[in-house]
Write an enzyme that holds these catalytic residues in place. Structure first.
Site, PDB file in Angstrom:
ATOM      1  NE  ARG A   1      23.353 -31.513  36.376  1.00 57.71           N
ATOM      2  CZ  ARG A   1      24.329 -31.536  37.278  1.00 57.71           C
ATOM      3  NH1 ARG A   1      24.841 -32.674  37.673  1.00 57.71           N
ATOM      4  NH2 ARG A   1      24.795 -30.400  37.795  1.00 57.71           N
TER       5      ARG A   1
ATOM      6  CG  ASN B   1      31.529 -30.059  37.863  1.00 56.75           C
ATOM      7  OD1 ASN B   1      31.917 -30.636  38.867  1.00 56.75           O
ATOM      8  ND2 ASN B   1      30.289 -29.614  37.728  1.00 56.75           N
TER       9      ASN B   1
ATOM     10  CE  LYS C   1      32.037 -29.435  45.189  1.00 54.25           C
ATOM     11  NZ  LYS C   1      32.582 -30.491  44.326  1.00 54.25           N
TER      12      LYS C   1
ATOM     13  CD  GLU D   1      30.375 -29.005  41.211  1.00 53.52           C
ATOM     14  OE1 GLU D   1      31.514 -29.195  41.667  1.00 53.52           O
ATOM     15  OE2 GLU D   1      29.687 -29.910  40.700  1.00 53.52           O
TER      16      GLU D   1
ATOM     17  CE  LYS E   1      28.539 -27.185  47.791  1.00 55.95           C
ATOM     18  NZ  LYS E   1      28.541 -26.734  46.381  1.00 55.95           N
TER      19      LYS E   1
ATOM     20  CB  SER F   1      29.146 -36.232  32.290  1.00 62.76           C
ATOM     21  OG  SER F   1      28.479 -36.073  33.501  1.00 62.76           O
TER      22      SER F   1
ATOM     23  NE  ARG G   1      27.477 -29.498  34.254  1.00 62.49           N
ATOM     24  CZ  ARG G   1      27.599 -30.742  34.729  1.00 62.49           C
ATOM     25  NH1 ARG G   1      27.769 -31.757  33.918  1.00 62.49           N
ATOM     26  NH2 ARG G   1      27.535 -30.968  36.023  1.00 62.49           N
TER      27      ARG G   1
ATOM     28  CD  GLU H   1      34.253 -31.985  41.858  1.00 67.45           C
ATOM     29  OE1 GLU H   1      33.168 -31.944  41.266  1.00 67.45           O
ATOM     30  OE2 GLU H   1      34.758 -31.000  42.422  1.00 67.45           O
ATOM     31  N   GLY H   2      31.272 -35.676  42.096  1.00 65.06           N
ATOM     32  CA  GLY H   2      30.475 -36.812  41.641  1.00 65.06           C
ATOM     33  C   GLY H   2      29.145 -36.960  42.355  1.00 65.06           C
TER      34      GLY H   2
HETATM   35  P1  ADP Z   1      29.585 -32.332  43.133  1.00 66.59           P
HETATM   36  O1  ADP Z   1      30.941 -31.928  42.676  1.00 66.59           O
HETATM   37  O2  ADP Z   1      29.588 -33.576  43.958  1.00 66.59           O
HETATM   38  O3  ADP Z   1      28.575 -32.349  42.039  1.00 66.59           O
HETATM   39  P2  ADP Z   1      28.143 -29.981  44.086  1.00 66.59           P
HETATM   40  O4  ADP Z   1      28.754 -28.818  44.742  1.00 66.59           O
HETATM   41  O5  ADP Z   1      27.662 -29.787  42.691  1.00 66.59           O
HETATM   42  O6  ADP Z   1      29.176 -31.196  44.184  1.00 66.59           O
HETATM   43  O7  ADP Z   1      26.962 -30.481  44.979  1.00 66.59           O
HETATM   44  C1  ADP Z   1      26.178 -31.614  44.639  1.00 66.59           C
HETATM   45  C2  ADP Z   1      24.708 -31.251  44.662  1.00 66.59           C
HETATM   46  O8  ADP Z   1      24.344 -30.732  45.945  1.00 66.59           O
HETATM   47  C3  ADP Z   1      24.312 -30.185  43.674  1.00 66.59           C
HETATM   48  O9  ADP Z   1      24.026 -30.749  42.405  1.00 66.59           O
HETATM   49  C4  ADP Z   1      23.093 -29.571  44.335  1.00 66.59           C
HETATM   50  O10 ADP Z   1      21.947 -30.369  44.093  1.00 66.59           O
HETATM   51  C5  ADP Z   1      23.413 -29.667  45.817  1.00 66.59           C
HETATM   52  N1  ADP Z   1      24.047 -28.426  46.290  1.00 66.59           N
HETATM   53  C6  ADP Z   1      25.372 -28.142  46.286  1.00 66.59           C
HETATM   54  N2  ADP Z   1      25.612 -26.909  46.756  1.00 66.59           N
HETATM   55  C7  ADP Z   1      24.427 -26.391  47.082  1.00 66.59           C
HETATM   56  C8  ADP Z   1      24.005 -25.144  47.633  1.00 66.59           C
HETATM   57  N3  ADP Z   1      24.882 -24.188  47.939  1.00 66.59           N
HETATM   58  N4  ADP Z   1      22.664 -24.953  47.821  1.00 66.59           N
HETATM   59  C9  ADP Z   1      21.775 -25.916  47.525  1.00 66.59           C
HETATM   60  N5  ADP Z   1      22.109 -27.112  47.012  1.00 66.59           N
HETATM   61  C10 ADP Z   1      23.414 -27.363  46.794  1.00 66.59           C
HETATM   62 MG    MG Z   2      31.501 -31.286  40.766  1.00 70.31          MG
HETATM   63 MG    MG Z   3      27.938 -30.750  40.950  1.00 64.23          MG
END
Ligand code: ADP
Ligand code: MG
Ligand code: MG
Length: 476
Positions: A452, A147, A307, A145, A366, A152, A126, A370-371
């Site tokens: 979401r 996944n 990442k 990102e 970052k 899920s 996803r 994950e999660g």
């Molecule tokens: P994970 O693998 O833990 O889901 P993400 O990269 O999706 O990691 O980051 C988790 C959450 O943080 C995202 O769902 C989003 O709400 C926020 N986020 C992540 N990257 C960004 C970004 N570049 N700008 C704004 N919000 C972000």
């Molecule tokens: Mg993720």
């Molecule tokens: Mg995410």
């Protein structure tokens, strides 16, 4: 501020309360379900999965763009997974300082040394985006990102459209109700799993869901299981410990768990360090990777979703290497990249540190996790970077431009949470599914979407982390 519902409705609390009751029952009626946190392994008491009262407006052009680029992302992930030199180089600095990535990488190397025992690859992923608001009021699709492991909500999001349609009808918004898109990721994901099972070629072998200790989100997975059973494909749910106790490989590296041959291992657990509670769990992961079962994902596809790999892909010339004769694919993918910056040792990484310290609010820091709930924002970026900036520990992280989507107002419905109007930000996901056998891509599709939404008070965290809730796009 874009909104589906006029202010006079949003603030009419008698109506809102009525709609909330209707909404919760509709969620239960349509199977938008979750077990409760007190009893995560029992279905005696279940509740609705958290969701928004109203759908959220999403510009049609960017929505279609996310769907259109997905098959290229599928191809990209798959190509990365087949390029050990690229993975080695991209992950070298991370593996040196991050234990979890290092362990995964060691499994990957061992599999390379032994040779892969299965030529069928099953990828379910996803790709997640936010819509960055531009000066002129328009928005551009920026990937948060991708996944490649246990992505899920393909199940529950197959039923949320009916819930929002019903709420909008009761609210007297018939026109909007008819604009809620159909969505059925579960069917598409299951179609890919079924294809992989068929190519494995043993009628009696099962599809094994490798599941968590605590299975609150079981219904999301049951949607996919149910699609498989409809095809007379048997599914089994097992935890790491079940695999430790009863798993074995025969002389042809066929995987047996609980006495049954496994055609496909669909990992819904194993993406966080905490998921491996013992050395035996790591042994079990290695055994599954070595087996002839089709793994979703296999270890190299797991690593392709880190990442760090995302950051390396954004470097000039890297996409071109994966798509040498497809400039249009390169262009479509690159258009979705936000700024991504290395923290590797050297002048480039030093510049990233200086840039982040000078304007921390413009970025997200970052780690390779994950999660949800792992990223670092604002002044905390300075604290963390001040601590690691001189040493190689900084290479456990990447830096990313912060995306700023336009907020919208909504009610987030969650068990035991007080009802209040929230300022919200949304994240759009596109589900990808592909199956490759040797050199033949036998399936490569975008199989649905996910929206979401979370309160803008929270900078991080998904649905499982208790922050975001399920939503639907209303194309505008
Ligand atoms: P994970 O693998 O833990 O889901 P993400 O990269 O999706 O990691 O980051 C988790 C959450 O943080 C995202 O769902 C989003 O709400 C926020 N986020 C992540 N990257 C960004 C970004 N570049 N700008 C704004 N919000 C972000
Ligand atoms: Mg993720
Ligand atoms: Mg995410």
């Amino acid at each position: 501020m874009a909104q589906v519902i006029p202010d006079k409705v949003m603030t009419n609390m008698a109506l809102i309360n009525e709609l909330v009751d209707v909404a919760k029952d509709a969620a239960l009626l349509h199977g938008v379900l979750m077990r409760i946190k007190e009893t995560p392994n029992s279905s005696e008491l279940v509740t609705y999965a958290p969701f928004t009262l109203f759908p959220t407006p999403v510009p049609k052009a960017v929505f279609l763009q996310a769907l259109a680029v997905q098959t290229h992302y599928n191809t990209l992930v798959d190509k990365i997974s087949q390029d050990p030199d690229f993975l080695q180089e991209a992950l070298a600095s991370t593996v040196a300082v991050d234990d979890f990535t290092a362990r995964l990488f060691r499994i990957h190397q061992q599999i390379l040394k032994e040779g892969r025992s299965q030529s069928v690859v099953l990828g379910l992923n996803r790709s997640d985006y936010m819509l960055d608001q531009k000066q002129d009021g328009s928005s551009s699709l920026k990937q948060i990102e991708i996944n490649t492991f246990a992505a899920s909500f393909g199940g529950l999001s197959s039923s949320t459209p009916d819930v929002h349609r019903h709420i909008l009808r009761v609210a007297g918004r018939l026109e909007e109700s008819q604009c809620i898109l159909d969505n059925n990721p579960a069917a598409g994901l299951a179609r890919a799993v079924a294809k992989a099972w068929e190519l494995y070629g043993s009628e009696k072998a099962v599809v094994m869901f490798l599941v968590e200790e605590n299975q609150r989100n079981i219904f999301d997975q049951r949607y996919i299981e149910s699609e498989l059973w409809k095809r007379n494909i048997r599914t089994k749910r097992h935890r790491f410990d079940d695999v430790c106790k009863t798993g074995l490989l025969d002389q042809d590296k066929r995987l047996f768990v609980g006495g049954e041959e496994v055609a496909v291992v669909y990992f819904r657990n194993g993406y966080m360090p905490q998921n491996y509670t013992s050395e035996q769990n790591w042994d079990a992961r290695l055994m599954m990777e070595r087996s002839r079962a089709v793994k979703c994902p296999d270890i190299s596809t797991h690593l392709a979703g880190t990442k760090k790999v995302q950051q390396v892909l954004a470097r000039p010339g890297v996409l071109e290497k994966f798509f040498p004769n497809q400039p249009e694919a390169v262009e479509l993918i690159r258009a979705t990249f936000a700024g991504l910056y290395t923290l590797d040792m050297g002048p480039e990484g030093d510049r990233t540190v200086a840039m982040a310290l000078a304007a921390p609010d413009r970025f997200v820091l970052k780690p390779q996790r994950e999660g949800g709930g792992n990223n670092i924002y604002g002044s905390e970026i300075c604290q963390v970077l001040e601590g690691v900036k001189e040493g190689s520990e900084r290479t456990a992280y990447i830096l990313m431009d912060k995306i700023n989507p336009a907020p919208s107002q909504n009610y987030l419905l969650r068990r035991d949470a007080p009802l209040k109007i929230s300022n919200c930000l949304s994240e759009l996901g596109a589900f990808g599914a592909y199956v490759r056998q040797g050199n033949d891509m036998v399936m490569n599709e975008c199989v649905g979407h996910l929206l979401r939404t979370k309160s803008s008070e929270h900078s991080d965290g998904g649905v499982a982390a208790g922050v975001a809730v399920l939503d639907n796009p209303l194309l505008v």
